[in-house]
Design a protein around this motif. Structure first.
Motif, mmCIF file in Angstrom:
data_model
loop_
_atom_site.group_PDB
_atom_site.id
_atom_site.type_symbol
_atom_site.label_atom_id
_atom_site.label_comp_id
_atom_site.label_asym_id
_atom_site.label_seq_id
_atom_site.Cartn_x
_atom_site.Cartn_y
_atom_site.Cartn_z
ATOM 1 N N ASP A 129 -7.140 25.407 -10.131
ATOM 2 C CA ASP A 129 -7.499 26.296 -9.020
ATOM 3 C C ASP A 129 -6.353 26.397 -8.010
ATOM 4 O O ASP A 129 -6.564 26.313 -6.807
ATOM 5 C CB ASP A 129 -8.797 25.839 -8.352
ATOM 6 C CG ASP A 129 -8.737 24.397 -7.839
ATOM 7 O OD1 ASP A 129 -7.643 23.787 -7.886
ATOM 8 O OD2 ASP A 129 -9.775 23.885 -7.386
ATOM 9 N N ASN A 130 -5.137 26.583 -8.539
ATOM 10 C CA ASN A 130 -3.955 26.816 -7.703
ATOM 11 C C ASN A 130 -3.624 25.646 -6.783
ATOM 12 O O ASN A 130 -3.062 25.827 -5.707
ATOM 13 C CB ASN A 130 -4.129 28.104 -6.884
ATOM 14 C CG ASN A 130 -4.282 29.323 -7.749
ATOM 15 O OD1 ASN A 130 -3.361 29.735 -8.451
ATOM 16 N ND2 ASN A 130 -5.488 29.906 -7.749
ATOM 17 N N THR A 134 3.927 24.658 -13.338
ATOM 18 C CA THR A 134 2.816 25.470 -13.822
ATOM 19 C C THR A 134 3.053 25.871 -15.264
ATOM 20 O O THR A 134 4.158 26.289 -15.631
ATOM 21 C CB THR A 134 2.659 26.724 -12.941
ATOM 22 O OG1 THR A 134 2.418 26.323 -11.587
ATOM 23 C CG2 THR A 134 1.506 27.601 -13.425
ATOM 24 N N ARG A 149 1.397 25.711 1.672
ATOM 25 C CA ARG A 149 1.493 26.973 0.942
ATOM 26 C C ARG A 149 2.304 28.024 1.684
ATOM 27 O O ARG A 149 2.270 28.115 2.911
ATOM 28 C CB ARG A 149 0.103 27.558 0.703
ATOM 29 C CG ARG A 149 -0.775 26.778 -0.218
ATOM 30 C CD ARG A 149 -1.982 27.629 -0.632
ATOM 31 N NE ARG A 149 -2.920 26.851 -1.409
ATOM 32 C CZ ARG A 149 -2.781 26.577 -2.698
ATOM 33 N NH1 ARG A 149 -1.714 27.036 -3.345
ATOM 34 N NH2 ARG A 149 -3.682 25.865 -3.339
ATOM 35 N N SER A 202 2.186 32.102 1.211
ATOM 36 C CA SER A 202 1.505 33.169 0.468
ATOM 37 C C SER A 202 2.506 34.112 -0.172
ATOM 38 O O SER A 202 2.209 34.743 -1.191
ATOM 39 C CB SER A 202 0.536 33.929 1.374
ATOM 40 O OG SER A 202 1.219 34.448 2.499
ATOM 41 N N CYS A 259 2.285 29.139 -8.004
ATOM 42 C CA CYS A 259 0.897 28.994 -8.448
ATOM 43 C C CYS A 259 0.498 30.156 -9.344
ATOM 44 O O CYS A 259 1.090 31.238 -9.290
ATOM 45 C CB CYS A 259 -0.042 28.933 -7.247
ATOM 46 S SG CYS A 259 0.298 27.597 -6.096
ATOM 47 N N PRO A 260 -0.543 29.971 -10.162
ATOM 48 C CA PRO A 260 -1.016 31.075 -10.994
ATOM 49 C C PRO A 260 -1.408 32.314 -10.188
ATOM 50 O O PRO A 260 -1.315 33.434 -10.699
ATOM 51 C CB PRO A 260 -2.218 30.466 -11.727
ATOM 52 C CG PRO A 260 -1.887 29.010 -11.830
ATOM 53 C CD PRO A 260 -1.204 28.696 -10.530
ATOM 54 N N ASP A 261 -1.851 32.133 -8.917
ATOM 55 C CA ASP A 261 -2.242 33.293 -8.118
ATOM 56 C C ASP A 261 -1.052 33.979 -7.447
ATOM 57 O O ASP A 261 -1.223 34.946 -6.701
ATOM 58 C CB ASP A 261 -3.282 32.897 -7.068
ATOM 59 C CG ASP A 261 -2.732 31.997 -5.962
ATOM 60 O OD1 ASP A 261 -1.539 31.646 -6.001
ATOM 61 O OD2 ASP A 261 -3.513 31.639 -5.054
ATOM 62 N N GLY A 262 0.174 33.481 -7.697
ATOM 63 C CA GLY A 262 1.368 34.106 -7.170
ATOM 64 C C GLY A 262 1.887 33.527 -5.875
ATOM 65 O O GLY A 262 2.983 33.888 -5.433
ATOM 66 N N SER A 263 1.151 32.615 -5.251
ATOM 67 C CA SER A 263 1.640 31.957 -4.042
ATOM 68 C C SER A 263 2.576 30.813 -4.428
ATOM 69 O O SER A 263 2.733 30.488 -5.613
ATOM 70 C CB SER A 263 0.470 31.441 -3.208
ATOM 71 O OG SER A 263 -0.223 30.408 -3.895
ATOM 72 N N SER A 317 -2.219 29.045 -16.656
ATOM 73 C CA SER A 317 -3.114 29.029 -15.495
ATOM 74 C C SER A 317 -3.343 27.623 -14.957
ATOM 75 O O SER A 317 -4.209 27.430 -14.097
ATOM 76 C CB SER A 317 -4.464 29.653 -15.875
ATOM 77 O OG SER A 317 -5.090 28.902 -16.917
#
Length: 356
Positions: A167-168, A140, A99, A101, A69-73, A143
């Protein structure tokens, strides 16, 4: 509802291979039938199951296509998912998102889901008349995350559709769809390699393990992924291969299961469930347009029977999706298993000796 509409992988092929002594590893199979280096592997962990994902009302699920994911998860997008005592239990959902993390291949563990304590269906799907929404790829670009789904009764794909998330993977917006009979059905199951030249390269097959299909190649600009008119086929016409020709198969037709195509390490990796003989294979090549008729096919996962699983031998294997963060020296895949209603899960396997 018990999803008996899905054809279970037969263990008979695994028993035959085990009897032939092919249970712990297999050399790469080349186009001329010769053998290359030995490829081995082993299970790292179960990613799903009652102990791993039961607390998210998802003890029974499969596929688990991994996407960073864009947030790194890491998001694992799964297929038909059930609560209760086994496959066919209550609360049928597909697809769902689980998920980790920590996105490192060495430290994956499901510790969340889209929906919180109860994994929710990512898109509307009421399963009326036995329909479902099976993911074939999640990836992905910048973003934005993208998800491709095959819709209809299993192996009778009415259409495939395409979704995006900004939004991930928490919420998804519909982009477009393709008819199930496009290119004779060979555009139903799609997988996307995100290249560094501004394109995504797309491999596609029919979504039906019981029929023979070609493998088609398209490219699409990364800023036009949701525009079906922007997908340009690769084909052989007038004595030459070229973009814009009608699509023709880029390798020998066969019975395909799940497919996964990724740009990695300056090359391209393609993995798939092979149906005859039953195993999970890989090809590594320099360009999306490389000759796959002659590229060696390396066997990563072999079938066996329950109770005889060792190394890279798996009872009723399918899937084989490349885990982001893998390298050719440290190659990880998500492998599914289903041989009874309480042995239905996603597992992580590390593959050793893959020739790149």
């Amino acid at each position: 509802m018990n999803p008996s509409r899905r054809a279970l992988l037969r263990t008979g092929a695994g028993a035959a291979l085990a009897a032939a002594g092919l249970a712990a590893g297999a050399p790469a199979a080349t186009a001329d039938g010769s053998r290359a280096a030995l490829v081995t592997g082993g299970r790292v962990r179960n990613l799903t199951g009652p102990a791993e994902t039961g607390r998210f009302a998802a003890p029974w699920t499969d596929l688990g296509i991994p996407a960073r994911c864009p947030d790194g998860s890491m998001l694992f997008v799964c297929g038909d998912t059930f609560d209760g005592g086994g496959v066919g239990g209550p609360d049928w959902r597909s697809p769902v998102g689980l998920r980790s993390s920590n996105a490192s291949p060495g430290a994956l563990a499901i510790d969340g889901s889209v929906g919180g304590a109860h994994a929710v269906g990512l898109v509307p799907e009421g399963h009326a008349g036995g329909t479902t929404a099976i993911p074939s790829d999640v990836f992905t670009v910048g973003s934005t995350m993208y998800m491709h789904l095959m819709r209809g009764v299993i192996y009778r794909t009415h259409h495939s559709d395409f979704w995006r998330s900004d939004d991930n993977g928490e919420t998804w917006q519909y982009l477009c769809q393709w008819p199930g009979d496009q290119y004779g059905g060979q555009f139903q199951q799609k997988t996307y390699a995100v290249a560094d030249d501004g394109y995504c390269y797309v491999l596609s097959t029919a979504f039906n393990r019981d029929i023979t299909s070609g493998l088609l190649l398209h490219r699409v600009p990364q800023n036009a992924l949701g525009d079906p008119a922007a997908y340009q086929p690769w084909g052989y016409a007038g004595g030459a291969w070229g973009w814009g020709n009608p699509p023709t198969t880029i390798t020998g037709a066969r019975r395909w299961g799940e497919i996964c195509f990724r740009a990695m390490g300056g090359k391209y990796a393609f993995t798939w469930l092979n149906m005859a003989p039953l195993d999970i294979r890989a090809q590594v090549f320099a360009l999306p347009t490389s000759n796959l008729f002659t590229t060696p096919e390396q066997t990563m996962i072999l079938p066996t029977v329950p109770g005889l699983e060792v190394g890279n031998a798996v009872a009723s294997p399918y899937g084989g999706f490349i885990v982001p963060g893998s390298t050719f020296a440290d190659f990880h895949i998500a492998v599914s298993q289903w041989f009874d209603n309480q042995n239905y899960r996603v597992m992580q396997y590390r593959i050793n000796g893959l020739a790149a």
